[in-house]
Design an enzyme around this catalytic site. Structure first.
Site, PDB file in Angstrom:
ATOM      1  N   HIS A 174       0.841  -1.207   0.000  1.00  0.00           N
ATOM      2  CA  HIS A 174       0.000   0.000   0.000  1.00  0.00           C
ATOM      3  C   HIS A 174       0.872   1.252   0.000  1.00  0.00           C
ATOM      4  O   HIS A 174       0.958   1.969   1.000  1.00  0.00           O
ATOM      5  CB  HIS A 174      -0.941  -0.009   1.207  1.00  0.00           C
ATOM      6  CG  HIS A 174      -2.025  -1.021   1.117  1.00  0.00           C
ATOM      7  ND1 HIS A 174      -1.958  -2.247   1.745  1.00  0.00           N
ATOM      8  CD2 HIS A 174      -3.215  -1.003   0.460  1.00  0.00           C
ATOM      9  CE1 HIS A 174      -3.056  -2.941   1.490  1.00  0.00           C
ATOM     10  NE2 HIS A 174      -3.840  -2.207   0.713  1.00  0.00           N
ATOM     11  N   HIS A 223       1.582   1.524  -5.778  1.00  0.00           N
ATOM     12  CA  HIS A 223       0.229   0.965  -5.880  1.00  0.00           C
ATOM     13  C   HIS A 223      -0.771   2.057  -6.250  1.00  0.00           C
ATOM     14  O   HIS A 223      -1.633   1.858  -7.123  1.00  0.00           O
ATOM     15  CB  HIS A 223      -0.168   0.317  -4.549  1.00  0.00           C
ATOM     16  CG  HIS A 223      -1.630   0.016  -4.425  1.00  0.00           C
ATOM     17  ND1 HIS A 223      -2.275  -0.950  -5.173  1.00  0.00           N
ATOM     18  CD2 HIS A 223      -2.591   0.578  -3.635  1.00  0.00           C
ATOM     19  CE1 HIS A 223      -3.560  -0.981  -4.846  1.00  0.00           C
ATOM     20  NE2 HIS A 223      -3.773  -0.068  -3.918  1.00  0.00           N
ATOM     21  N   HIS A 270      -6.340   7.355  -2.737  1.00  0.00           N
ATOM     22  CA  HIS A 270      -7.262   6.469  -2.025  1.00  0.00           C
ATOM     23  C   HIS A 270      -6.629   5.716  -0.858  1.00  0.00           C
ATOM     24  O   HIS A 270      -7.322   5.320   0.076  1.00  0.00           O
ATOM     25  CB  HIS A 270      -7.895   5.464  -2.995  1.00  0.00           C
ATOM     26  CG  HIS A 270      -6.992   4.337  -3.389  1.00  0.00           C
ATOM     27  ND1 HIS A 270      -5.982   4.472  -4.317  1.00  0.00           N
ATOM     28  CD2 HIS A 270      -6.947   3.045  -2.986  1.00  0.00           C
ATOM     29  CE1 HIS A 270      -5.353   3.322  -4.461  1.00  0.00           C
ATOM     30  NE2 HIS A 270      -5.920   2.432  -3.667  1.00  0.00           N
ATOM     31  N   ASP A 271      -5.319   5.501  -0.873  1.00  0.00           N
ATOM     32  CA  ASP A 271      -4.649   4.793   0.222  1.00  0.00           C
ATOM     33  C   ASP A 271      -3.629   5.668   0.947  1.00  0.00           C
ATOM     34  O   ASP A 271      -2.730   5.138   1.624  1.00  0.00           O
ATOM     35  CB  ASP A 271      -3.943   3.537  -0.305  1.00  0.00           C
ATOM     36  CG  ASP A 271      -4.849   2.313  -0.335  1.00  0.00           C
ATOM     37  OD1 ASP A 271      -5.790   2.260   0.483  1.00  0.00           O
ATOM     38  OD2 ASP A 271      -4.624   1.414  -1.170  1.00  0.00           O
ATOM     39  N   ASP A 326      -8.522  -1.209  -7.706  1.00  0.00           N
ATOM     40  CA  ASP A 326      -7.758  -1.406  -6.478  1.00  0.00           C
ATOM     41  C   ASP A 326      -7.334  -2.873  -6.334  1.00  0.00           C
ATOM     42  O   ASP A 326      -6.301  -3.176  -5.735  1.00  0.00           O
ATOM     43  CB  ASP A 326      -8.618  -0.981  -5.285  1.00  0.00           C
ATOM     44  CG  ASP A 326      -7.805  -0.767  -4.010  1.00  0.00           C
ATOM     45  OD1 ASP A 326      -6.577  -0.568  -4.100  1.00  0.00           O
ATOM     46  OD2 ASP A 326      -8.412  -0.810  -2.930  1.00  0.00           O
TER      47      ASP A 326
END
Length: 487
Positions: free
Chosen positions: A234, A238, A274-275, A390
């Site tokens: 993560h 990524h 998003h992460d 994802d």
């Protein structure tokens, strides 16, 4: 009414380049578009800026041999002007970018949901022909603005001449599904988000359409990238991969016609961030450890809520990276709502319930663009697409799928080691001494990823190709069940 300034500028330029004695060389679709009075000012400005930046870039390339093969392809004349061949390339590249879809039904719906109209200008996305071997193969990143501002001692990535050439090469094929993000990460000296983020937002015309401050955007990308933790999985690589995968679905997967401009902007910004701040530990770990994050978010979608807080709190705290500054309040509200919904949708604890809901809608709407938009289901489609992207590691070609598996499993094992040290229950697949790696990948594909992509294929038939790849990768892992994988 015609667009006198647009046509005058283009015809004058074409004549000056001895491309035509009149307007016969201009695409018929361009001439048809001349009647759209609302377009001519932005089109003229776009062309002027494009030509100015391109000329500057080519002059520099011709004198320093710094970008691709520009020096060999475009020679400087004795006068300050470039040769006709160089200027031809500029005009044709701009025409491809600006007018490749004119005369067709608009690929985007406007915010009101009606097709064929414009908000600012039509978004055509990347040229249909894809990247070329010219110095314009990655124009969006090469022509980024200088970014002198810093935040918390951190500035924007400014590549060397050698890195810029490598970046240009790494961006080849960026519209394609199996594009290799690891090559870009290496070429950019570990700054893939700043490169691919700027590139895709530029390619879709969103910076211009929403009048986003370019320096704010560059600094925002740099800040978000800096907040990604160096975990095995993560991390910023990524995030860049998910961003490019979303871009590929828009560019070649048929997704773009289902979405409005604001939805495309929200989807790409969410993919980028998003992460952000993920520490390599899942929600179950934080809940069992009663970590600060768990306490802050009451054990509810702990990591996902943390990512959202970083995204929005950073823009509130640092005006230098507030991308929403200057936007109408209703636009800001809409973007926030969509981004929040999509990030929360990436929580794996909601996977099966959300998949059931999506399948129900997909069964009714099928691939009908009109049904998805008229029933206000496009937000559900966006969330499912981001979730699929994802999880896309195992939907890529085998060489990439194996890399992503190795990274994911190693992150799980690091968590398991921490859980052992703290006396916490060891989470599933996190014990490096007992986890059957290949078998776990088969199960992950068969019960999680494959059904998600089969559901998506009901809407986007191109996703059937990814279903095929998933089955191939599952068979590959099945063949390795008796091996000691990644140990």
């Amino acid at each position: 009414m015609t667009c006198p300034y647009l046509l005058q500028s283009l015809v004058y330029t074409m004549r000056a380049l001895k491309l035509t004695e009149g307007s016969s060389t201009l695409p018929s679709a361009l001439l048809e578009s001349a009647s759209k009075e609302s377009l001519h000012k932005k089109s003229l400005k776009s062309f002027q800026n494009f030509r100015k930046n391109s000329l500057a870039m080519l002059r520099k390339a011709a004198s320093t041999n710094s970008v691709g093969s520009a020096s060999s392809n475009f020679r400087m004349a004795d006068s300050p002007a470039l040769t006709g061949e160089a200027d031809k390339e500029i005009v044709f590249e701009w025409l491809r970018n600006e007018y490749s879809n004119y005369g067709r039904k608009s690929s985007f719906a406007t915010s009101s949901g009606s097709a064929g109209s414009f908000k600012g200008r039509e978004l055509t996305g990347p040229p249909s022909a894809g990247p070329t071997n010219s110095p314009f193969a990655s124009p969006a990143f090469i022509r980024r603005p200088h970014c002198p501002t810093r935040i918390d001692g951190m500035g924007c990535y400014e590549p060397t001449k050698k890195e810029l050439k490598a970046i240009n090469e790494a961006l080849e094929g960026v519209n394609e599904w199996d594009w290799d993000v690891f090559k870009l990460s290496h070429a950019s000296n570990g700054h893939p988000i700043q490169v691919v983020g700027w590139h895709v937002l530029s390619q879709w015309g969103l910076i211009e359409s929403f009048e986003i401050d370019e320096q704010k955007l560059r600094l925002w990308l740099a800040y978000i990238e800096s907040q990604y933790v160096d975990t095995p999985y993560h991390n910023k690589i990524h995030a860049s991969d998910v961003t490019q995968t979303v871009h590929a679905m828009l560019a070649t997967g048929g997704l773009r016609e289902y979405l409005t401009e604001s939805q495309v902007l929200a989807l790409l910004l969410t993919a980028i961030a998003h992460d952000v701040g993920h520490d390599g530990l899942n929600n179950k770990y934080h809940k069992n450890a009663r970590s600060e994050r768990a306490m802050t978010f009451n054990d509810q979608s702990i990591q996902e809520n943390y990512h959202l807080r970083v995204i929005f709190e950073s823009m509130r705290t640092h005006s230098q990276i507030d991308l929403f500054e200057g936007l109408d309040e209703d636009v800001i509200t809409e973007l926030r709502d969509m981004m929040i919904r999509m990030v929360l949708h990436t929580d794996m604890s909601t996977h099966f319930v959300a998949l059931k809901e999506f399948n129900t809608i997909a069964e009714k709407n099928g691939s009908s663009v009109d049904l998805w938009k008229s029933n206000s289901h496009s937000d559900t489609l966006m969330s499912h697409v981001l979730h699929c992207c994802d999880l896309s590691g195992q939907a890529k070609k085998q060489s990439l799928a194996e890399i992503w598996s190795q990274r994911c499993i190693e992150e799980f094992f690091i968590q398991g080691d921490k859980e052992k040290d703290k006396g916490l229950p060891i989470s599933p697949l996190c014990d490096r001494t007992t986890t059957p790696v290949a078998e776990s990948q088969v199960g992950f594909i068969q019960y999680v990823v494959l059904p998600a992509y089969q559901a998506l294929a009901r809407v986007l038939p191109t996703a059937d190709l990814h279903v095929v790849q998933l089955r191939q990768n599952s068979a590959y892992w099945e063949s390795r069940k008796d091996e000691s994988v990644f140990k």
